[in-house]
Design an enzyme around this catalytic site. Structure first.
Site, short mmCIF file in Angstrom:
data_model
loop_
_atom_site.label_atom_id
_atom_site.label_comp_id
_atom_site.label_asym_id
_atom_site.label_seq_id
_atom_site.Cartn_x
_atom_site.Cartn_y
_atom_site.Cartn_z
N ARG B 58 -25.20 11.75 36.35
CA ARG B 58 -23.95 12.17 35.74
C ARG B 58 -23.74 11.64 34.34
O ARG B 58 -23.23 12.36 33.49
CB ARG B 58 -22.77 11.86 36.66
CG ARG B 58 -22.36 10.42 36.76
CD ARG B 58 -21.26 10.30 37.76
NE ARG B 58 -21.73 10.73 39.09
CZ ARG B 58 -20.95 11.09 40.09
NH1 ARG B 58 -19.66 11.13 39.93
NH2 ARG B 58 -21.46 11.42 41.25
N THR B 59 -24.16 10.43 34.07
CA THR B 59 -23.96 9.91 32.71
C THR B 59 -24.81 10.71 31.71
O THR B 59 -24.35 11.07 30.63
CB THR B 59 -24.31 8.41 32.64
OG1 THR B 59 -23.51 7.72 33.59
CG2 THR B 59 -24.05 7.84 31.26
N LYS B 86 -46.59 4.04 29.43
CA LYS B 86 -47.91 3.78 28.82
C LYS B 86 -47.98 2.39 28.23
O LYS B 86 -48.92 2.06 27.51
CB LYS B 86 -48.20 4.82 27.73
CG LYS B 86 -48.29 6.25 28.24
CD LYS B 86 -48.45 7.20 27.06
CE LYS B 86 -48.06 8.61 27.45
NZ LYS B 86 -47.63 9.39 26.28
N ARG B 108 -29.85 4.20 28.09
CA ARG B 108 -29.60 3.59 29.40
C ARG B 108 -30.86 2.80 29.74
O ARG B 108 -31.97 3.33 29.61
CB ARG B 108 -29.36 4.70 30.42
CG ARG B 108 -29.71 4.40 31.88
CD ARG B 108 -28.67 3.63 32.65
NE ARG B 108 -27.34 4.18 32.59
CZ ARG B 108 -26.73 4.80 33.59
NH1 ARG B 108 -27.35 4.99 34.74
NH2 ARG B 108 -25.49 5.23 33.46
N HIS B 136 -21.20 -0.97 30.30
CA HIS B 136 -21.28 0.48 30.36
C HIS B 136 -20.00 0.97 29.69
O HIS B 136 -19.06 1.40 30.34
CB HIS B 136 -21.35 0.93 31.83
CG HIS B 136 -21.70 2.37 32.02
ND1 HIS B 136 -21.79 3.27 30.99
CD2 HIS B 136 -21.99 3.07 33.14
CE1 HIS B 136 -22.12 4.46 31.47
NE2 HIS B 136 -22.25 4.37 32.78
#
Lengths: 448, 339
Positions: B58-59, B86, B108, B136
């Protein structure tokens, strides 16, 4: 030990006009020092040692003349991690900081858990010909915390202590046996006291700041519980327990009580735990990440008290070089540790500048005291002792610039700090191994 | 413009004026999402990179929709798609992205402080979309907006935040935002998840759910991570719900007009009963709607004021003379009205 560092046949040197600091007699006085054959031949009040034809004279006016510092907690990284530091670069950094003896930790690759590795380290140190190197052997094979390493063979090669530094000994029975066996060789067990279960996943001191930053904390009690356990084991075994980089107020109190009860326990503190707190981590500064973590102002004050009342014997840098790529990452994945060889002396002198300790006592914390813990004949000005000396300008101010440090790694938490005091001339066994006096040639003159 | 910071890394340290400005801006953007054509040209020609090193639905979607409604171009990278797997360091990823000249990076990351690290390596605005257990900020802004809409104010309210506060970035950002705006904040949960040190950050600590929500104006439930509730912090989810699941009984202890928030996704029957989640006090869907508005506001405030190097030179005189207020205000009004 290398013959060169033993100093047989070393030059005769006369050091005049300095403030001689004798950390054993706890005295400071204007005096002269005469060096012959790599050993201290005479220490006398200023003007009493007459010029001798053909002998080098060093003018130490305005300088402190002290035994070279003994840094009992250093990671030289070789073998195995030469990209962080080598025995050569580490011992060059040492002498540039006025440190003439280093005890190096066993967490190399391969681990120093057998005589061959000990011998390798000493051979490399001999080739580097800078500071003296005293290897510390592992407690357990591979630092795995299971079986005892080869104490006897390593001792015969020259280890001065055993430690699983970096990998705390979780198994209490193994610690008990290590203390018993170390007693056989009259060497201390150096304890990185941090309960692995309480510290698991933590990357800074547990408190309001770790909560704010959302970083998993390590409570001070992670150290204190292991200090308490190992003091009990030292009592049980009669072995010599040495607490490395003590950081928590509770640990200091436990060591103080244990010493009062006659238990053989000594302790060291690092300059960063003395002068920094967990506030240095704010903004996710990975140069403030180390194990044990920086703690609170209250802890710091108790550490200072411990130094003053003698509960804490020594100051050691816990010099832990890491490559830039291991620090310029997310805080929780960054490596633990900071470099410290070149800032040990000024950060110890800060105790004097701040009026916390007198000069001889402060100097003893980085010379005679650590030497006594490791049973080394250095760190003192006795006639016949090795002529390992540091000439330090106590008032010289300088700014810590990582790029100008001699160590291969630049991870210092004191970057940009203005420090007071700096080694300007370092001798090992009577030979100059570092000299940064403004006009080195002019200052050294041949007596007529 | 009242918000001059280069990044939005967290709500800690923001002033009440700055928070109010962000909320007001978000409110002005809400209307855009009600239109038939849900797009304004405010960020036309700007590129927003969404960098998600942790699963998020959702974010991430909320940020993408927000950017698109402002006409920005968006690129989204998830952990699998980026070079992280990697072995590239975050600093290198940042430098590479910066070389492509994005106008903002939304990040995030599972490590607390990762957005701070990015901000040290790139010169475009960084928007923290959740970092470890740190902050957040846009989630807390949408919570603040939702509370303000329903209560008309934030100052003087009592807000109970219930759940795993120890690991919650939502709880921390809300603590900072709510305290700055003058609310009382209670942290409610078991001692293993509500550290006593939270008191030093200004939270009141309560371990009993019914006590914790007593007379609360707002109850905010946090999501419980199932894997954390098996063994160390609490013996089982079942045990946890026994004490901390928000039931109608517990809600009855709060003020009559209490509202209930949840950042989602919900574990029904674990931290919140379905009766409560779907009940009249729940404003959970308003939160989701406000999420888009708050993210539009954040992007607009941080990106919309940035100019290309050439424009910047031309504008510098005006900036120095303090004449910024007017053009920004015009831009803001235009953006909101779609002119």
């Amino acid at each position: 030990m290398s013959e060169e560092l033993q100093g047989e046949g070393g030059p005769t040197v006369r050091i005049v006009g300095g403030t001689v600091v004798d950390p054993v007699a706890k005295r400071e006085f204007r005096g002269d020092v005469l060096i012959e054959n790599g050993a201290i031949a005479r220490v006398a009040p200023a003007g009493e040692i007459a010029p001798i034809v053909g002998v080098t004279t060093i003018d130490a006016t305005g300088l402190i003349v002290m035994p070279g510092a003994v840094d009992m907690h250093v990671h030289l990284r070789e073998p195995g991690f030469e990209y962080k530091e080598t025995i050569e670069s580490g011992t060059r950094a040492a002498v540039a900081g006025g440190v003439t003896s280093v005890a190096c930790m066993a967490n190399t690759r391969p681990v120093n858990d057998c005589p061959a590795v000990t011998r390798f380290i000493l051979e490399r140190a001999q080739a580097a010909a800078a500071a003296r190197v005293h290897p510390i052997g592992a407690v357990s094979v591979g630092l795995e915390g299971k079986n005892l390493a080869e104490f006897a063979g390593m001792r015969q090669e020259g280890i001065v202590a055993v430690s699983d530094d970096g990998m705390p000994v979780a198994d209490a029975e193994l610690m008990r046996r290590a203390l018993e066996c170390a007693k056989l060789f009259d060497i201390p067990v150096i304890d990185h006291a941090e309960d692995p279960s309480l510290a698991a996943g933590g990357c800074m001191h547990e408190g309001a700041i770790s909560l704010r930053l959302g970083l998993r904390g390590i409570p001070a009690e992670a150290e204190e519980v292991m200090v308490a356990r190992d003091i009990a084991l030292a009592q049980l075994t009669g072995g010599h327990l040495h607490i490395a980089h003590i950081s928590a107020a509770g640990s200091v109190r436990r060591v103080r009580n244990a010493r009062a009860a006659g238990i053989r326990v000594t302790a060291e503190v690092s300059p960063h735990h003395l002068w920094l707190t967990h506030e240095a981590v704010i903004a996710y500064n990975t140069h403030a990440k180390m194990a044990p973590p920086l703690r609170t102002e209250e802890d710091r004050q108790v550490l200072l008290e411990g130094l003053v009342d003698g509960t804490i014997d020594a100051i050691a840098s816990d010099h832990a070089p890491h490559h830039r790529d291991e620090k310029d990452v997310e805080f929780d994945t960054a490596q633990n540790g900071v470099v410290g060889l070149e800032t040990l002396v000024p950060l110890t002198l800060r105790l004097v500048h701040d009026g916390i300790l007198d000069l001889p006592t402060a100097i003893a914390k980085i010379t005679s005291e650590p030497a006594a813990i490791l049973r080394l004949p250095v760190g003192r000005l006795d006639v016949g002792a090795p002529a390992d000396l540091a000439l330090v300008d106590p008032d010289r101010e300088w700014v810590v610039e990582p790029a100008s440090l001699k160590t291969k790694s630049k991870n210092t938490p004191f970057e940009g700090n203005r420090l007071r005091g700096r080694a300007v001339l370092t001798l090992v066994a009577g030979r100059v191994v570092y000299d940064e006096r403004p006009s080195a040639a002019a200052a050294t003159r041949q007596s007529a | 413009m009242l918000f001059q910071r280069p990044h939005l890394l967290g709500l800690e340290g923001l002033t009440a004026d700055e928070l109010t400005f962000l909320l007001d801006t978000a409110e002005s953007f809400k209307e855009v999402s009600e239109r038939e054509i849900k797009k304004v040209p405010a960020l036309r020609g700007r590129t927003v990179v969404n960098l998600f090193f942790e699963p998020s639905t959702r974010t991430r979607i909320s940020f993408e929709i927000a950017a698109k409604r402002l006409s920005a171009d968006t690129v989204s990278l998830s952990t699998q798609a980026s070079s992280a797997s990697k072995g590239e360091t975050l600093a290198d990823t940042a430098r590479n992205l910066a070389a492509m000249r994005p106008d903002a990076i939304v990040v995030r990351h599972p490590s607390s402080g990762a957005p701070d690290l990015l901000a040290r390596h790139v010169d475009c605005p960084i928007i923290n979309a959740g970092d470890g257990a740190h902050e957040h900020p846009t989630q807390a802004l949408l919570d603040l907006l939702t509370i303000r809409e329903h209560k008309g104010r934030i100052e003087g309210l009592t807000v109970a935040i219930v759940g795993d506060l120890l690991h919650s970035r939502v709880g921390r950002s809300n603590l900072h935002g709510l305290r700055t705006m003058g609310a009382r904040v209670r942290f409610v949960g078991p001692p293993t998840l509500v550290s006593p040190h939270f008191a030093e950050l200004g939270a009141e600590l309560v371990h009993d759910l019914h006590e914790g929500v007593r007379d609360a104006d707002v109850i905010m439930m946090l999501r419980i991570q199932r894997e954390r509730m098996t063994g160390r912090y609490f013996s089982s989810l079942n045990e946890y719900s026994r004490l901390y699941c928000l039931s109608a009984d517990a809600v009855a202890k709060a003020k009559e007009d209490v509202i209930i928030l949840h950042p989602g996704p919900m574990n029904r029957g674990v931290e919140i009963s379905s009766t409560v989640a779907d009940g009249p006090y729940s404003v959970i869907m308003d939160q989701v709607t406000n999420g888009v508005a708050v993210r539009m506001a954040t992007l607009f405030v941080l990106v919309g004021r940035r100019r290309s190097g050439k424009d910047k030179d031309e504008a510098s005189d005006a900036e120095e003379s303090g004449a910024m207020e007017q053009p920004e205000a015009v831009l803001l009004r235009r953006a909101a009205t779609g002119e």
